[in-house]
Design a protein around this motif. Sequence first.
Motif, PDB file in Angstrom:
ATOM      1  N   ASN A 221      -1.696  -5.408   2.183  1.00 24.40           N
ATOM      2  CA  ASN A 221      -0.960  -4.163   1.926  1.00 24.40           C
ATOM      3  C   ASN A 221       0.138  -3.995   2.956  1.00 24.40           C
ATOM      4  O   ASN A 221      -0.059  -4.298   4.125  1.00 24.40           O
ATOM      5  N   TYR A 222       1.289  -3.533   2.466  1.00 24.56           N
ATOM      6  CA  TYR A 222       2.315  -3.035   3.390  1.00 24.56           C
ATOM      7  C   TYR A 222       2.307  -1.536   3.198  1.00 24.56           C
ATOM      8  O   TYR A 222       2.818  -1.044   2.197  1.00 24.56           O
ATOM      9  N   GLY A 223       1.698  -0.790   4.110  1.00 24.76           N
ATOM     10  CA  GLY A 223       1.517   0.645   3.881  1.00 24.76           C
ATOM     11  C   GLY A 223       0.712   0.843   2.616  1.00 24.76           C
ATOM     12  O   GLY A 223      -0.356   0.257   2.458  1.00 24.76           O
TER      13      GLY A 223
ATOM     14  N   PRO B  71       8.402 -14.166 -10.424  1.00 28.59           N
ATOM     15  CA  PRO B  71       9.602 -13.330 -10.351  1.00 28.59           C
ATOM     16  C   PRO B  71       9.810 -12.752  -8.952  1.00 28.59           C
ATOM     17  O   PRO B  71       8.901 -12.782  -8.119  1.00 28.59           O
ATOM     18  N   SER B  72      10.983 -12.231  -8.724  1.00 27.35           N
ATOM     19  CA  SER B  72      11.320 -11.606  -7.450  1.00 27.35           C
ATOM     20  C   SER B  72      10.354 -10.463  -7.172  1.00 27.35           C
ATOM     21  O   SER B  72      10.045  -9.676  -8.064  1.00 27.35           O
ATOM     22  N   GLY B  73       9.850 -10.404  -5.945  1.00 26.70           N
ATOM     23  CA  GLY B  73       8.946  -9.319  -5.576  1.00 26.70           C
ATOM     24  C   GLY B  73       7.494  -9.567  -5.960  1.00 26.70           C
ATOM     25  O   GLY B  73       6.646  -8.704  -5.756  1.00 26.70           O
ATOM     26  N   SER B  74       7.169 -10.748  -6.488  1.00 27.59           N
ATOM     27  CA  SER B  74       5.803 -10.995  -6.952  1.00 27.59           C
ATOM     28  C   SER B  74       4.866 -11.425  -5.826  1.00 27.59           C
ATOM     29  O   SER B  74       3.687 -11.672  -6.065  1.00 27.59           O
TER      30      SER B  74
ATOM     31  N   HIS C 110       0.711  -2.694  -2.400  1.00 30.72           N
ATOM     32  CA  HIS C 110      -0.251  -3.773  -2.516  1.00 30.72           C
ATOM     33  C   HIS C 110       0.498  -5.078  -2.825  1.00 30.72           C
ATOM     34  O   HIS C 110       0.859  -5.317  -3.971  1.00 30.72           O
ATOM     35  N   ALA C 111       0.761  -5.893  -1.817  1.00 32.94           N
ATOM     36  CA  ALA C 111       1.621  -7.069  -2.023  1.00 32.94           C
ATOM     37  C   ALA C 111       0.849  -8.324  -2.433  1.00 32.94           C
ATOM     38  O   ALA C 111       1.410  -9.214  -3.059  1.00 32.94           O
ATOM     39  N   SER C 112      -0.455  -8.398  -2.064  1.00 34.67           N
ATOM     40  CA  SER C 112      -1.298  -9.503  -2.543  1.00 34.67           C
ATOM     41  C   SER C 112      -2.601  -8.907  -3.049  1.00 34.67           C
ATOM     42  O   SER C 112      -3.227  -8.107  -2.362  1.00 34.67           O
TER      43      SER C 112
HETATM   44  N1  ATP Z   1       7.372  -5.962   5.619  1.00 33.13           N
HETATM   45  C1  ATP Z   1       7.273  -5.365   4.421  1.00 33.13           C
HETATM   46  N2  ATP Z   1       7.069  -4.043   4.327  1.00 33.13           N
HETATM   47  C2  ATP Z   1       6.931  -3.435   3.125  1.00 33.13           C
HETATM   48  N3  ATP Z   1       6.973  -4.070   1.947  1.00 33.13           N
HETATM   49  C3  ATP Z   1       7.186  -5.387   1.972  1.00 33.13           C
HETATM   50  C4  ATP Z   1       7.346  -6.111   3.205  1.00 33.13           C
HETATM   51  N4  ATP Z   1       7.516  -7.410   2.912  1.00 33.13           N
HETATM   52  C5  ATP Z   1       7.486  -7.505   1.561  1.00 33.13           C
HETATM   53  N5  ATP Z   1       7.268  -6.288   0.995  1.00 33.13           N
HETATM   54  C6  ATP Z   1       7.145  -5.995  -0.434  1.00 33.13           C
HETATM   55  O1  ATP Z   1       6.140  -6.847  -0.981  1.00 33.13           O
HETATM   56  C7  ATP Z   1       6.522  -7.332  -2.262  1.00 33.13           C
HETATM   57  C8  ATP Z   1       6.461  -8.828  -2.276  1.00 33.13           C
HETATM   58  O2  ATP Z   1       7.469  -9.336  -1.447  1.00 33.13           O
HETATM   59  P1  ATP Z   1       7.735 -10.880  -1.274  1.00 33.13           P
HETATM   60  O3  ATP Z   1       8.806 -11.023  -0.268  1.00 33.13           O
HETATM   61  O4  ATP Z   1       6.453 -11.568  -0.993  1.00 33.13           O
HETATM   62  O5  ATP Z   1       8.246 -11.263  -2.729  1.00 33.13           O
HETATM   63  P2  ATP Z   1       8.838 -12.635  -3.289  1.00 33.13           P
HETATM   64  O6  ATP Z   1       7.983 -13.036  -4.428  1.00 33.13           O
HETATM   65  O7  ATP Z   1       8.999 -13.597  -2.176  1.00 33.13           O
HETATM   66  O8  ATP Z   1      10.246 -12.173  -3.848  1.00 33.13           O
HETATM   67  P3  ATP Z   1      11.700 -12.939  -3.840  1.00 33.13           P
HETATM   68  O9  ATP Z   1      11.626 -13.952  -4.959  1.00 33.13           O
HETATM   69  O10 ATP Z   1      12.651 -11.831  -4.160  1.00 33.13           O
HETATM   70  O11 ATP Z   1      11.888 -13.526  -2.486  1.00 33.13           O
HETATM   71  C9  ATP Z   1       7.916  -6.777  -2.537  1.00 33.13           C
HETATM   72  O12 ATP Z   1       7.801  -5.670  -3.401  1.00 33.13           O
HETATM   73  C10 ATP Z   1       8.416  -6.354  -1.180  1.00 33.13           C
HETATM   74  O13 ATP Z   1       9.272  -5.237  -1.272  1.00 33.13           O
END
Ligand code: ATP
Length: 282
Positions: free
Chosen positions: A11-13, A36-39, A16-18
């Motif tokens: 989690n980032y705050g 996709p971007s942001g996944s 839920h990133a993973s």
């Molecule tokens: N340090 C952080 N603080 C808050 N949110 C974050 C942080 N790092 C990433 N995120 C969020 O987590 C999610 C996943 O980010 P991540 O960078 O892993 O995506 P990605 O799949 O690599 O995307 P891209 O293809 O655009 O590089 C995104 O919604 C991003 O905004």
Amino acid sequence: MYVEMKHIEKNYGSFHASRDVSFGIDKGKLVALLGPSGSGKTTILRMLAGLENPNSGDIFIDGRRVNDIPAAKRGIGFVFQNYALFRYMTVYDNVAFGLEIQKRPKEEIRQRVLEMIDLVGLSGMEKRYPNQLSGGQRQRVAFARALAPNPQVLLLDEPFAAIDAKVRQELRNWLKDTIHRVGITSIFVTHDQDEAVEVADEIIITNHGHIEQVGTPLDIYRQPRTPFVARFIGTPAVINNCNILTGFLQVGTGKQAIVRPEFLKIYKHGTMKQYISAAEEG
Ligand SMILES: Nc1ncnc2c1ncn2[C@@H]1O[C@H](COP(=O)(O)OP(=O)(O)OP(=O)(O)O)[C@@H](O)[C@H]1O
Ligand SMILES: [Mg+2]
């Protein structure tokens, strides 16, 4: 499994990133993280490298749990998306950097650096600075720098994102050959499915922080396990109400089907009677 993530949550705050990320990679494989971007691709890479800590779950490299091992001690080489070369250092010094930090003997460093520069096809350019190189050459230096300390695992975050299409194509093939020649277990991030299919032994598909499927490019193409994967790979047409069309009787209870255009044939009106069990007029 040589590299393994088990039930990783990050989690980032409140974000839920993973979500329950689990996968394993065999030694020597070149694996693509595609989504996709942001996944959550970069997040996974950063946790493997030790640049970010998961909230829960375990990470193993070569059978050892590495959650509490700092980044510098994990034996990981990292190639970043934008060539993060040191601008005020020559090609030679960039490649030598990791070895200097380890305080290896000077002669050993010299041999290893020249070997790496040769590996990436840049012999003779040792004294150049990054701004005297093309984008593709810079990424090769970044690659040599990551490999020089002989890491156990190599991570590459969209290594070709900033490079134009033609050079990108060449670099892909080069990367695949070189990684297989060196035999290092590698994970590279991309959001370009062609790149993943062309380069990777195996693909891990990410979506909204979780893993949709892991498999060979052919598995994923032929047997997508989720609607997301089915749509994401190739350029399929989505057919609604497919059960009213001839030839879709096998689809089962699904409401939608995908058709891959490479499996369609188009006939002149009135000439398709012989294929009647698998054809529709339109
Ligand atoms: N340090 C952080 N603080 C808050 N949110 C974050 C942080 N790092 C990433 N995120 C969020 O987590 C999610 C996943 O980010 P991540 O960078 O892993 O995506 P990605 O799949 O690599 O995307 P891209 O293809 O655009 O590089 C995104 O919604 C991003 O905004
Ligand atoms: Mg990213």
